[in-house]
Write a protein that holds these residues in place. Structure first.
Motif, PDB file in Angstrom:
ATOM      1  N   ALA A  69       0.822  -1.237  -0.097  1.00 35.38           N
ATOM      2  CA  ALA A  69      -0.095   0.181   0.094  1.00 35.38           C
ATOM      3  C   ALA A  69       0.862   1.194  -0.024  1.00 35.38           C
ATOM      4  CB  ALA A  69      -1.073  -0.111   1.246  1.00 35.38           C
ATOM      5  N   THR A  70       1.906   1.427   1.004  1.00 29.17           N
ATOM      6  CA  THR A  70       2.755   2.613   0.784  1.00 29.17           C
ATOM      7  C   THR A  70       3.642   2.552  -0.503  1.00 29.17           C
ATOM      8  OG1 THR A  70       4.630   1.315   1.976  1.00 29.17           O
ATOM      9  CG2 THR A  70       3.132   2.454   3.174  1.00 29.17           C
ATOM     10  N   ASP A  71       3.821   1.503  -1.045  1.00 28.80           N
ATOM     11  CA  ASP A  71       4.504   1.526  -2.406  1.00 28.80           C
ATOM     12  C   ASP A  71       3.793   2.095  -3.513  1.00 28.80           C
ATOM     13  OD1 ASP A  71       6.793   0.344  -1.257  1.00 28.80           O
ATOM     14  OD2 ASP A  71       6.468  -1.504  -2.141  1.00 28.80           O
ATOM     15  N   LEU A  72       2.478   1.845  -3.348  1.00 31.20           N
ATOM     16  CA  LEU A  72       1.312   2.305  -4.540  1.00 31.20           C
ATOM     17  C   LEU A  72       1.005   3.615  -4.052  1.00 31.20           C
ATOM     18  CD1 LEU A  72      -0.799  -0.903  -4.627  1.00 31.20           C
ATOM     19  CD2 LEU A  72       0.754  -0.137  -6.433  1.00 31.20           C
ATOM     20  N   SER A  73       1.033   4.030  -2.726  1.00 30.99           N
ATOM     21  CA  SER A  73       0.610   5.434  -2.423  1.00 30.99           C
ATOM     22  C   SER A  73       1.796   6.118  -1.515  1.00 30.99           C
ATOM     23  CB  SER A  73      -0.669   5.180  -2.014  1.00 30.99           C
ATOM     24  OG  SER A  73      -1.442   6.754  -1.664  1.00 30.99           O
ATOM     25  N   PRO A  74       2.738   6.433  -1.898  1.00 31.43           N
ATOM     26  CA  PRO A  74       3.945   6.801  -0.927  1.00 31.43           C
ATOM     27  C   PRO A  74       3.442   8.017  -0.094  1.00 31.43           C
ATOM     28  CG  PRO A  74       4.706   6.716  -3.174  1.00 31.43           C
ATOM     29  CD  PRO A  74       3.146   6.423  -3.492  1.00 31.43           C
ATOM     30  N   ALA A  75       2.633   8.757  -0.669  1.00 27.97           N
ATOM     31  CA  ALA A  75       2.347  10.021   0.151  1.00 27.97           C
ATOM     32  C   ALA A  75       1.240  10.123   1.026  1.00 27.97           C
ATOM     33  CB  ALA A  75       2.069  11.152  -0.824  1.00 27.97           C
ATOM     34  N   ASP A  76       0.519   8.628   1.075  1.00 27.68           N
ATOM     35  CA  ASP A  76      -0.701   8.552   2.042  1.00 27.68           C
ATOM     36  C   ASP A  76      -0.115   8.254   3.255  1.00 27.68           C
ATOM     37  OD1 ASP A  76      -2.950   7.860   3.283  1.00 27.68           O
ATOM     38  OD2 ASP A  76      -3.868   6.455   1.739  1.00 27.68           O
ATOM     39  N   ARG A  77      -0.453   8.845   4.595  1.00 27.53           N
ATOM     40  CA  ARG A  77       0.161   8.428   5.698  1.00 27.53           C
ATOM     41  C   ARG A  77      -0.598   7.292   6.540  1.00 27.53           C
ATOM     42  NH1 ARG A  77      -0.987  13.744   9.091  1.00 27.53           N
ATOM     43  NH2 ARG A  77      -0.013  12.585  11.034  1.00 27.53           N
ATOM     44  N   ASP A  78      -1.879   7.043   6.151  1.00 30.80           N
ATOM     45  CA  ASP A  78      -2.521   6.045   6.844  1.00 30.80           C
ATOM     46  C   ASP A  78      -1.773   4.651   6.688  1.00 30.80           C
ATOM     47  OD1 ASP A  78      -4.245   7.957   7.939  1.00 30.80           O
ATOM     48  OD2 ASP A  78      -5.894   7.336   6.199  1.00 30.80           O
ATOM     49  N   PRO A  79      -1.478   4.146   5.671  1.00 31.21           N
ATOM     50  CA  PRO A  79      -0.664   3.085   5.352  1.00 31.21           C
ATOM     51  C   PRO A  79       0.586   3.020   6.258  1.00 31.21           C
ATOM     52  CG  PRO A  79      -1.422   3.596   3.201  1.00 31.21           C
ATOM     53  CD  PRO A  79      -1.711   4.761   4.156  1.00 31.21           C
ATOM     54  N   ARG A  80       1.301   3.979   6.185  1.00 27.98           N
ATOM     55  CA  ARG A  80       2.567   4.198   6.674  1.00 27.98           C
ATOM     56  C   ARG A  80       2.357   4.043   8.329  1.00 27.98           C
ATOM     57  NH1 ARG A  80       6.757   5.133   3.594  1.00 27.98           N
ATOM     58  NH2 ARG A  80       6.646   5.944   1.457  1.00 27.98           N
ATOM     59  N   GLU A  81       1.534   4.773   8.892  1.00 25.00           N
ATOM     60  CA  GLU A  81       1.195   4.860  10.061  1.00 25.00           C
ATOM     61  C   GLU A  81       0.959   3.249  10.681  1.00 25.00           C
ATOM     62  OE1 GLU A  81      -1.618   7.766  11.272  1.00 25.00           O
ATOM     63  OE2 GLU A  81      -0.044   9.337  11.189  1.00 25.00           O
ATOM     64  N   ALA A  82       0.019   2.800   9.946  1.00 22.46           N
ATOM     65  CA  ALA A  82      -0.489   1.352  10.093  1.00 22.46           C
ATOM     66  C   ALA A  82       0.938   0.588  10.023  1.00 22.46           C
ATOM     67  CB  ALA A  82      -1.376   0.964   9.157  1.00 22.46           C
ATOM     68  N   LEU A  83       1.691   0.601   9.066  1.00 22.70           N
ATOM     69  CA  LEU A  83       2.871  -0.217   9.125  1.00 22.70           C
ATOM     70  C   LEU A  83       3.803  -0.089  10.272  1.00 22.70           C
ATOM     71  CD1 LEU A  83       4.716  -2.106   7.623  1.00 22.70           C
ATOM     72  CD2 LEU A  83       5.394  -0.190   6.038  1.00 22.70           C
ATOM     73  N   ALA A  84       4.073   1.047  10.513  1.00 16.73           N
ATOM     74  CA  ALA A  84       4.962   1.376  11.580  1.00 16.73           C
ATOM     75  C   ALA A  84       4.316   0.859  12.976  1.00 16.73           C
ATOM     76  CB  ALA A  84       5.157   2.945  11.798  1.00 16.73           C
ATOM     77  N   GLU A  85       3.088   1.079  13.254  1.00 17.97           N
ATOM     78  CA  GLU A  85       2.542   0.574  14.442  1.00 17.97           C
ATOM     79  C   GLU A  85       2.553  -1.091  14.286  1.00 17.97           C
ATOM     80  OE1 GLU A  85      -1.504   1.704  17.012  1.00 17.97           O
ATOM     81  OE2 GLU A  85      -1.977   1.453  14.754  1.00 17.97           O
ATOM     82  N   THR A  86       2.339  -1.502  13.216  1.00 17.49           N
ATOM     83  CA  THR A  86       2.226  -2.889  13.243  1.00 17.49           C
ATOM     84  C   THR A  86       3.815  -3.639  13.597  1.00 17.49           C
ATOM     85  OG1 THR A  86       0.650  -3.072  11.561  1.00 17.49           O
ATOM     86  CG2 THR A  86       1.964  -5.042  11.645  1.00 17.49           C
TER      87      THR A  86
END
Length: 169
Positions: A69-86
């Motif tokens: 998800a972050t690769d497909l939408s690098p500027a979207d913070r939600d997947p990045r936050e979910a990834l970091a939290e996971t």
């Protein structure tokens, strides 16, 4: 044909959501996985899959989907936050640090990313870095008592009781 596939993907996504609400995560993951096959360029589909996998405690699968998800939408913070939290939940602190740093590049004032960094550095035994990040959190949000408390705990961990008492105060 394309319309038919898009309609099928919508139905599967709705079914996945319904199944997840009922706690039937394995079935929901199967449906959402099929959505990602039908829509391989859809960051939201991968984000939802990652959240479902995380909920089902399938950490590796969650990380993989959230990274997609972050690769497909690098500027979207939600997947990045979910990834970091996971990654933090999975005790994968080195990776969590990398993701939090990447998030700060997109959202320079992100308290969430700094929270992830502080926790990760603490778990990695890097108290100086954890204190530095906590200082940044205080600079960004000086009235939040949680930041002061965390700073006090970190000073206490270092054995600096005078600074800890000052931070607690």
């Amino acid at each position: 044909e394309r319309r038919r596939l898009q309609a099928r993907a919508r139905r599967l996504a709705q079914r996945a959501e319904t199944l997840a609400e009922k706690g039937r995560f394995a079935e929901a993951i199967a449906c959402q996985s099929e959505v990602t096959c039908l829509r391989p360029e859809d960051a939201v589909a991968f984000f939802r899959l990652g959240l479902l996998c995380r909920e089902a405690r399938r950490t590796d699968q969650a990380v993989q989907a959230l990274r997609q998800a972050t690769d497909l939408s690098p500027a979207d913070r939600d997947p990045r936050e979910a990834l970091a939290e996971t990654l933090v939940e999975a005790s994968r602190y080195d990776e969590a640090v990398q993701e939090a740093r990447a998030l700060i590049k997109f959202v320079p004032r992100s308290l969430f990313a700094r929270d992830v960094l502080s926790v990760s550095y603490l778990q990695l035994g890097q108290l100086d870095k954890a204190l530095q990040v906590t200082g940044e959190m205080l600079w960004l949000d000086p009235l939040n008592p949680n930041h002061h408390f965390r700073r006090g705990l970190l000073f206490q961990q270092q054995g600096n009781l005078r600074a800890a008492v000052g931070a607690y105060g």
